[in-house]
Design an enzyme around this catalytic site. Structure first.
Site, short mmCIF file in Angstrom:
data_model
loop_
_atom_site.label_atom_id
_atom_site.label_comp_id
_atom_site.label_asym_id
_atom_site.label_seq_id
_atom_site.Cartn_x
_atom_site.Cartn_y
_atom_site.Cartn_z
CD GLU A 131 31.39 29.90 45.68
OE1 GLU A 131 31.56 29.01 44.83
OE2 GLU A 131 31.59 31.10 45.43
CG ASN A 172 32.61 34.18 51.22
OD1 ASN A 172 31.99 35.18 51.59
ND2 ASN A 172 33.20 34.09 50.03
CG HIS A 208 28.50 37.35 43.22
ND1 HIS A 208 29.40 38.33 42.81
CD2 HIS A 208 29.23 36.45 43.92
CE1 HIS A 208 30.62 38.01 43.25
NE2 HIS A 208 30.53 36.89 43.93
CD GLU A 238 33.06 36.36 46.61
OE1 GLU A 238 32.55 36.08 45.50
OE2 GLU A 238 33.68 35.53 47.28
CG ASP A 240 29.31 41.34 41.37
OD1 ASP A 240 28.35 40.62 41.68
OD2 ASP A 240 30.39 40.89 40.93
O1 G3I Z 1 45.28 31.77 35.45
C1 G3I Z 1 44.72 31.38 34.20
C2 G3I Z 1 45.61 31.79 33.07
O2 G3I Z 1 46.85 31.10 33.19
C3 G3I Z 1 44.92 31.46 31.74
O3 G3I Z 1 45.70 31.93 30.70
C4 G3I Z 1 43.56 32.12 31.70
C5 G3I Z 1 42.81 31.76 30.43
O4 G3I Z 1 41.44 31.66 30.64
O5 G3I Z 1 42.79 31.71 32.81
C6 G3I Z 1 43.37 32.05 34.04
O6 G3I Z 1 42.56 31.60 35.07
C7 G3I Z 1 41.36 32.34 35.30
C8 G3I Z 1 41.41 32.90 36.71
O7 G3I Z 1 40.19 33.54 37.02
C9 G3I Z 1 42.54 33.89 36.93
O8 G3I Z 1 42.38 35.00 36.10
C10 G3I Z 1 40.19 31.41 35.14
O9 G3I Z 1 40.08 31.01 33.78
C11 G3I Z 1 38.91 32.09 35.59
O10 G3I Z 1 37.86 31.15 35.59
C12 G3I Z 1 39.10 32.64 36.98
O11 G3I Z 1 37.89 33.30 37.33
C13 G3I Z 1 37.77 33.61 38.71
C14 G3I Z 1 36.61 32.83 39.31
O12 G3I Z 1 36.46 33.21 40.66
C15 G3I Z 1 36.83 31.34 39.25
O13 G3I Z 1 35.81 30.66 39.91
C16 G3I Z 1 37.49 35.09 38.81
O14 G3I Z 1 38.62 35.83 38.35
C17 G3I Z 1 37.19 35.45 40.25
O15 G3I Z 1 36.77 36.80 40.31
C18 G3I Z 1 36.06 34.55 40.76
O16 G3I Z 1 35.77 34.88 42.07
C19 G3I Z 1 34.73 34.08 42.69
C20 G3I Z 1 35.06 33.98 44.16
O17 G3I Z 1 36.37 33.48 44.35
C21 G3I Z 1 34.05 33.13 44.90
N1 G3I Z 1 32.71 33.59 44.66
C22 G3I Z 1 32.34 33.78 43.26
C23 G3I Z 1 33.33 34.68 42.54
C24 G3I Z 1 32.92 34.92 41.09
O18 G3I Z 1 32.95 33.76 40.35
#
Ligand code: G3I
Length: 320
Positions: A131, A172, A208, A238, A240
């Site tokens: 990105e 990516n 996406h 990725e 969906d």
């Molecule tokens: O790890 C913390 C945890 O300690 C805390 O309690 C909790 C409370 O909100 O948050 C946790 O972190 C979260 C993390 O996922 C792990 O679960 C973040 O808030 C959350 O923002 C994060 O989201 C991820 C996102 O990337 C972040 O940008 C998604 O799971 C993940 O599926 C998503 O994946 C991205 C790809 O890497 C790149 N392309 C887009 C895609 C979708 O956004």
């Protein structure tokens, strides 16, 4: 005779899914994920990102990534490794560290080398840079771009190529599935890396997408060919396809059509090596928390029941 078995019969390497460590305590979830007939490949959704792997400088933690890598090995699944250099989920010691050019380069090189060396031999692909682009195809503002300039991208690929010569190295991004300024920008990145004499093996189109806005398989395939003509392979990394929730049955039918269009595009382009969905069940999709009122984006619903998209994907791969 599942989604990945059909993909392989169509000449692809895999159909796969992202997963994430917290979900792995759900045994019903793990049972379905572990069926390599449906999922010949998995990607860790979070646990190989910089904030997980190197939360403080030179302090590496691979435990979460190891869990996913071991699960793939146990299930006989390929592993896509995600991701090394990204502006998001980047710990503040990097983003706010005010490092000079040479120091940030060495920090980036160390992160890539340590991480790829740890997982060496296990990653079919690495998303080396993720990105890096704005929607208009210009470079996204990030600490890497601000401090190092566009050269951070070829530098990252050069270090990655040395760290694991067998992993395919990917750029990516999202919103590059349709021809336009951002896709053109991603093609410029491929050429930039090549102009430095570096190795880039593939472009990951995240996928996406939105129900009803996917377009024809011919248009999708034409865009894939704009990448492959540069000498790289491609993958949907990725995928969906979201809609407003609760999803109507007509939306789910359109979604099935849209999934089939993406699969058909990959099927017709020989250099498209596979498709990964960004988790397989709506229960664990990232969409509703980021786009309130939207979701239902995956081929299985939140109760692990197959939606029309499942059979549409099977049929689009065909029977060999
Ligand atoms: O790890 C913390 C945890 O300690 C805390 O309690 C909790 C409370 O909100 O948050 C946790 O972190 C979260 C993390 O996922 C792990 O679960 C973040 O808030 C959350 O923002 C994060 O989201 C991820 C996102 O990337 C972040 O940008 C998604 O799971 C993940 O599926 C998503 O994946 C991205 C790809 O890497 C790149 N392309 C887009 C895609 C979708 O956004």
């Amino acid at each position: 005779n599942g989604l990945s078995a059909r993909a392989k019969a169509a000449g692809k390497l895999y159909f796969g899914s992202a997963t994430d460590n917290p979900e792995l305590s759900d045994s019903a979830y793990v049972n379905i994920l572990s069926n390599s007939e449906d999922f010949g490949q998995i990607t860790p959704g979070n646990s190989m990102k910089w904030d997980s792997v190197e939360p403080s400088r030179d302090n590496f933690n691979f435990a979460g990534g190891d869990v996913v890598a071991n699960l793939a090995a146990q299930n006989g699944q390929l592993l896509r490794c995600h991701t090394l250099v990204w502006h998001s989920q980047l710990p503040s010691w990097v983003s706010d560290g005010n490092f000079d050019n040479a120091t940030l380069i060495s920090i980036m090189e160390n992160h890539i080398t340590q991480t790829m060396t740890h997982f060496k031999g296990k990653c079919l692909h690495w998303d080396v840079v993720n990105e890096a682009l704005n929607e208009d195809g210009t470079y996204r503002d990030s600490v890497f771009y601000r401090t190092i300039g566009e050269a951070y991208i070829p530098i990252a690929f050069k270090v990655a190529a040395a760290a694991d010569p067998d992993a395919k190295l990917y750029y990516n991004d999202y919103n590059i599935e349709h021809a336009g300024a951002k896709a053109t920008g991603a093609q410029r990145i491929v050429k930039l890396i090549q102009s430095y004499g570096g190795r880039i093996d593939g472009v990951g189109l995240q996928g996406h997408l939105i129900v009803g806005s996917v377009g024809s398989s011919a248009a999708l395939a034409g865009n894939l060919n704009d990448f492959t003509s540069l000498g790289v392979e491609v993958a949907y990394t990725e995928l969906d396809i979201r809609t407003t929730t609760p999803a109507s049955s007509s939306a789910l039918q359109q979604q099935a059509t849209d999934y089939a269009s993406v699969v058909s595009a990959c099927k017709t382009v020989p250099e498209c090596v596979g498709i990964t969905i960004w988790d397989w069940t709506d229960k664990y999709s990232w969409i509703p928390s980021v786009f309130p009122g939207e979701g239902a984006a995956l081929p299985w619903d939140e109760n692990y029941q197959k939606k029309p998209a499942y059979n549409a994907i099977l049929n689009a791969w065909g029977n060999g």
